[in-house]
Design an enzyme around this catalytic site. Structure first.
Site, short mmCIF file in Angstrom:
data_model
loop_
_atom_site.label_atom_id
_atom_site.label_comp_id
_atom_site.label_asym_id
_atom_site.label_seq_id
_atom_site.Cartn_x
_atom_site.Cartn_y
_atom_site.Cartn_z
N GLU A 1 10.64 9.83 -2.10
CA GLU A 1 11.39 9.13 -3.16
C GLU A 1 10.73 7.76 -3.30
O GLU A 1 10.91 6.89 -2.44
CB GLU A 1 12.86 8.97 -2.75
CG GLU A 1 13.58 10.28 -2.52
CD GLU A 1 14.11 10.91 -3.81
OE1 GLU A 1 14.02 10.25 -4.86
OE2 GLU A 1 14.60 12.05 -3.74
N CYS B 1 15.27 1.04 -6.92
CA CYS B 1 14.21 1.86 -7.50
C CYS B 1 14.55 2.23 -8.94
O CYS B 1 13.66 2.33 -9.78
CB CYS B 1 14.01 3.12 -6.67
SG CYS B 1 15.54 4.03 -6.43
P1 NAD Z 1 7.25 0.36 1.78
O1 NAD Z 1 6.56 1.56 1.26
O2 NAD Z 1 6.47 -0.88 1.99
O3 NAD Z 1 7.95 0.67 3.19
C1 NAD Z 1 8.88 1.73 3.32
C2 NAD Z 1 8.92 2.17 4.77
O4 NAD Z 1 7.68 2.76 5.14
C3 NAD Z 1 9.18 1.05 5.77
O5 NAD Z 1 10.13 1.49 6.72
C4 NAD Z 1 7.82 0.85 6.43
O6 NAD Z 1 7.87 0.37 7.75
C5 NAD Z 1 7.30 2.28 6.41
N1 NAD Z 1 5.85 2.41 6.54
C6 NAD Z 1 4.88 1.51 6.23
N2 NAD Z 1 3.66 2.04 6.46
C7 NAD Z 1 3.85 3.28 6.93
C8 NAD Z 1 2.98 4.33 7.34
N3 NAD Z 1 1.66 4.21 7.27
N4 NAD Z 1 3.53 5.50 7.75
C9 NAD Z 1 4.86 5.66 7.77
N5 NAD Z 1 5.74 4.70 7.41
C10 NAD Z 1 5.24 3.52 6.98
O7 NAD Z 1 8.47 0.11 0.76
P2 NAD Z 1 9.44 -1.14 0.73
O8 NAD Z 1 8.69 -2.31 0.19
O9 NAD Z 1 10.18 -1.25 2.00
O10 NAD Z 1 10.53 -0.65 -0.36
C11 NAD Z 1 10.44 -0.88 -1.72
C12 NAD Z 1 9.93 0.37 -2.42
O11 NAD Z 1 10.83 1.47 -2.17
C13 NAD Z 1 9.89 0.22 -3.93
O12 NAD Z 1 8.70 0.77 -4.41
C14 NAD Z 1 11.08 1.03 -4.40
O13 NAD Z 1 10.99 1.50 -5.71
C15 NAD Z 1 11.09 2.14 -3.40
N6 NAD Z 1 12.41 2.81 -3.39
C16 NAD Z 1 12.50 4.08 -3.91
C17 NAD Z 1 13.76 4.71 -3.95
C18 NAD Z 1 13.92 6.09 -4.53
O14 NAD Z 1 14.94 6.73 -4.26
N7 NAD Z 1 12.97 6.58 -5.31
C19 NAD Z 1 14.87 4.04 -3.44
C20 NAD Z 1 14.72 2.76 -2.94
C21 NAD Z 1 13.47 2.15 -2.91
#
Ligand code: NAD
Length: 481
Positions: free
Chosen positions: A239, A273
């Protein structure tokens, strides 16, 4: 619960003060693997316990969260710098647990019918269909709704009989110890639901340890997780980011549409999001619509200095503030007009984006093409349905969208041509309010099954077939003539 490591830890910044005032334990790959094997062992009894027992445990968990409600709200308010949304997040979590306990029990009650032996296309072979839960589901969540998004996929997974390991965002981890206290009040649930904290490396270790991954976060990280999952041949439900568009047709009620779009683009300071990040308005009503929208947006206030007063919280992540700044500078340099807002202010050490409306924005601007995740709305004009659809579909994202029209058939006709998983009609971001409808992400906004609706539960099962012969020789056996 697994013992959290005392070393190493990560220093966490407070979004209201800008001060580093919290230490988060960081789980190593070995520690994550150890938690995973413990969860796998304990999942067997959980899966065998039956849906009613699992639902009862979840309902006890909901009660335990209610018991720490005010501490949990305070912790999330510290994590995110916002109060009203933190209340909604905790209460929404309790509501979601109760809803899943009831809904999944009903769905699973219907399931045994599939276990009954039935005839197949071969007269001497009967078949039984069994749904086998994945042993261990991993969840990785972002910072914008730290609690809600850490658990949203956990309820159906637990109800299906899986064990679950969660890695929340390293930007907002203060809620974890409070949540763990609630979890400890339900000992049988601690056997199958555990939280590991850390940053990307801990996330990577989690993906390496589970049978199925549910990831919520950015497109860039989602792509890395998808590659790792593909290499391990595990399923991935992703997501990801969005750039939701609003299409406003000439027959829409201007004042009501402006109120709805103001809410959907500005709520949570745009850090959702499904936040509206673009509005396309039919040329004939462009000016009165923009005037009505600017009036609504300009009246919004930052929740500063009192966290309980105002509507717009701080930018939670410093990295996100840098993206917002880049998008604003790029837009203005390329000719965008700022009708209200336009700056990131520093208040009390925190970063606060002003509620902003822009016009004269074009598709080559980052603020129109990329995810901004801020209380900023570029508004552009269109002539005719075909152009509205082309513009709304013009980004790499396909999460959701909304259409406003006095003619419901026109709204549905436009919706049917939008490349997104959900379309709100005559209101915006309705996926935040209604969880019953299945939807999948289009384009770069994600991959995998629906997290909403009854279909969500099916993501956590693999189908296994028993093919039972009645003892008759198979017509395919070798003939010895
Ligand atoms: P991000 O991708 O930077 O981080 C998300 C998670 O991934 C964190 O817990 C982080 O520690 C982890 N992570 C980082 N590198 C990783 C790796 N290599 N392997 C596994 N995990 C790893 O996102 P963010 O900045 O925390 O959140 C904002 C983003 O989330 C926005 O793009 C937003 O649109 C999206 N979002 C989507 C939804 C949806 O339902 N589509 C809902 C909420 C937020």
């Amino acid at each position: 619960m697994a013992d959290a490591p005392s070393e190493p830890s990560l220093a966490i910044r407070n979004p209201r003060t800008g001060l580093v005032d919290h230490d988060m334990p960081v789980f190593s790959a070995d520690q994550v693997a150890a938690v995973a094997s413990q969860l796998r062992r304990q999942q067997v009894a959980w899966a065998a316990s039956g849906a009613a027992a699992r639902a009862a445990s979840l309902l006890r968990f909901a009660d335990a969260i209610v018991a720490v409600r005010s501490e949990l709200i305070d912790a999330i308010a510290q994590d995110t710098g916002r109060y009203a949304e933190s209340v909604m997040e905790v209460d929404g979590t309790v509501g979601a647990i109760k809803r899943w306990a009831v809904d999944a029990t009903a769905l699973l009650r219907a399931a045994p019918a599939s276990h009954v032996a039935r005839a197949s296309s071969m007269p001497h072979i009967s078949v039984e269909q069994h749904a086998r839960p994945f042993a261990l589901v991993g969840i990785i969540s972002p910072w914008n709704f730290p609690l809600l998004l850490s658990l949203i996929d956990a309820y159906p997974a637990l109800m299906a009989g899986c064990a679950v390991m969660v890695k929340p965002s390293e930007v907002t981890p203060r809620f974890v110890p409070v949540l763990e206290r609630a979890l400890n009040a339900v000992p049988e649930l601690t056997q199958v639901l555990q939280i590991v904290t850390g940053a990307g490396a801990t996330g990577g270790a989690l993906v390496a340890s589970v049978d199925l991954i549910c990831f919520t976060g950015s497109v860039a990280t989602g792509r890395k997780v998808a590659v790792q999952a593909a290499q391990a041949f595990i399923g991935a439900h992703l997501e990801l980011g969005g750039k939701d568009a609003a299409v406003v047709c000439a027959s829409a009620d201007i004042a009501r549409t402006a109120r709805s779009i103001c809410w959907a683009s500005m709520v949570n300071a745009g850090q959702s999001c499904m936040s509206l990040e673009r509005a396309y308005v039919e040329q004939s009503i462009f000016e009165p619509f923009v005037a009505a929208l600017v009036k609504e947006v300009a009246a919004l206030k930052h929740c500063w200095p009192d966290i309980r007063v105002g509507q717009i919280g701080p930018v939670i992540s410093v990295a996100q503030a840098q993206i917002i700044e880049r998008h604003l500078v790029d837009a203005v340099a390329k000719g965008a007009k700022v009708l209200t807002g336009g700056q990131i202010k520093v208040l009390g050490g925190g970063l606060w984006c002003e509620p902003t409306v822009l016009t004269h924005t074009t598709a080559d601007m980052a603020i129109v093409a990329e995810e901004t995740f801020a209380p900023i709305l570029p508004v552009m004009a269109f002539e005719g349905e075909a152009q509205a659809i082309e513009l709304a579909n013009s980004t790499e994202f396909g999460l959701s969208a909304c259409v406003f029209s006095g003619d419901i058939e026109q709204a549905k006709r436009i919706a049917s041509q939008l490349e997104v998983g959900a379309v709100s009609i005559n209101d915006a971001s309705l996926t935040a309010l209604v969880h019953d409808a299945a939807k999948q992400s289009f384009k770069s906004s994600g991959l995998g099954g629906s997290r909403m609706g009854a279909a969500s539960l099916q993501r956590f099962y693999r189908q296994q077939a028993y093919l039972v012969s009645n003892g008759t020789d198979s017509p395919w056996w070798f003939r010895r003539s």
